[in-house]
Write a protein that holds these residues in place. Structure first.
Motif, short mmCIF file in Angstrom:
data_model
loop_
_atom_site.label_atom_id
_atom_site.label_comp_id
_atom_site.label_asym_id
_atom_site.label_seq_id
_atom_site.Cartn_x
_atom_site.Cartn_y
_atom_site.Cartn_z
N ASN A 170 0.40 -0.72 0.61
CA ASN A 170 -0.46 0.40 0.22
C ASN A 170 0.34 1.61 -0.20
O ASN A 170 -0.21 2.71 -0.33
CB ASN A 170 -1.43 0.76 1.35
N ARG A 171 1.63 1.42 -0.44
CA ARG A 171 2.49 2.51 -0.92
C ARG A 171 2.84 2.28 -2.39
O ARG A 171 3.25 1.18 -2.78
CB ARG A 171 3.76 2.62 -0.08
N GLU A 218 1.02 7.15 -0.05
CA GLU A 218 0.23 6.21 0.73
C GLU A 218 -1.17 6.80 0.83
O GLU A 218 -1.37 7.83 1.47
CB GLU A 218 0.82 6.02 2.12
N ASN A 219 -2.12 6.19 0.13
CA ASN A 219 -3.50 6.70 0.07
C ASN A 219 -3.55 8.16 -0.41
O ASN A 219 -4.39 8.94 0.04
CB ASN A 219 -4.17 6.57 1.44
N GLN A 273 5.23 -0.99 -6.35
CA GLN A 273 4.13 -1.10 -5.40
C GLN A 273 4.64 -1.90 -4.21
O GLN A 273 5.25 -2.96 -4.35
CB GLN A 273 2.94 -1.83 -6.04
#
Length: 217
Positions: A85-86, A100-101, A82
């Motif tokens: 946000n990746r 990513e999301n 982690q």
């Protein structure tokens, strides 16, 4: 967290494509035609090749299921790293995908991997129900350097759709993203649930690697 994934050597020359439309014979986007509906976006996974879908469904956030379309191969991925946000997920044969999301920003272990991508504008357009975005995607050159492809993308909502996974009906909004750059054009499909999470997608990696069918449990 220490990176757990070794970057494999990428063999062969990069496949140069003339700019073309989504249905062009040499366009990576042509591979999406006729393959993406909510119910049968991927063929059934072999029972002995994966962690059972029922177990995945019972353990949300633990697994990602991957269908490498061009290889006809399946893999069950677990989280490996982690970074903000990746999140990187790794499966059998050390194939890994970084999201990513829910959008693919890197792969390793596939033919002509996607080395990196900037997709923040695409995600913002999805969250806003549609719009335009600019992407940057990095690929290996013939000289083993990195070449950046800038793409102009259009994201549209194709309405709500229900599909069944592990005997559970999932309601989602289907989005289509069409991206055009100097060398190729492709389309991605995303199914986003009511919580704003990409739970299923069909995403282009590279002209050599083709498409990944991704189910996030």
């Amino acid at each position: 967290m220490k990176q757990l994934i070794k970057i494999g050597a990428v063999l062969g020359a990069f496949l140069a494509l003339a700019a073309c439309g989504e249905q062009g014979a040499s366009g990576i986007g042509a591979r999406v035609a006729g393959l993406v509906t909510g119910q049968d976006a991927a063929p059934a996974a072999p029972a002995n090749a994966l962690v059972p879908a029922t177990e995945m469904q019972a353990n949300p956030g633990k697994y990602v299921r991957l269908n490498i379309r061009d290889q006809g191969a399946w893999s069950s991925l677990v989280q490996a790293a982690q970074n903000g946000n990746r999140t990187t997920w790794i499966g059998q044969s050390n194939v890994s995908v970084t999201f990513e999301n829910g959008l693919v920003v890197a792969t390793r272990g596939l033919p002509r991997d996607l080395m990196g991508a900037e997709v923040a504008q695409s995600w913002a357009a999805i969250r806003n129900g549609g719009g335009t975005a600019e992407r940057r995607q990095d690929y290996i050159t013939d000289q083993d350097g990195i070449s950046a492809e800038l793409l102009q993308c259009s994201i549209v909502s194709e309405g709500t759709e229900t599909f069944t996974r592990a005997e559970v009906a999932i309601n989602a909004t289907r989005f289509k993203e069409t991206c055009t750059g100097e060398n190729f054009t492709f389309s991605n499909i995303y199914w986003v649930n009511r919580q704003g999470k990409v739970v299923r997608s069909l995403q282009a990696v590279s002209p050599d690697a083709g498409y990944l069918q991704i189910d996030v449990f």
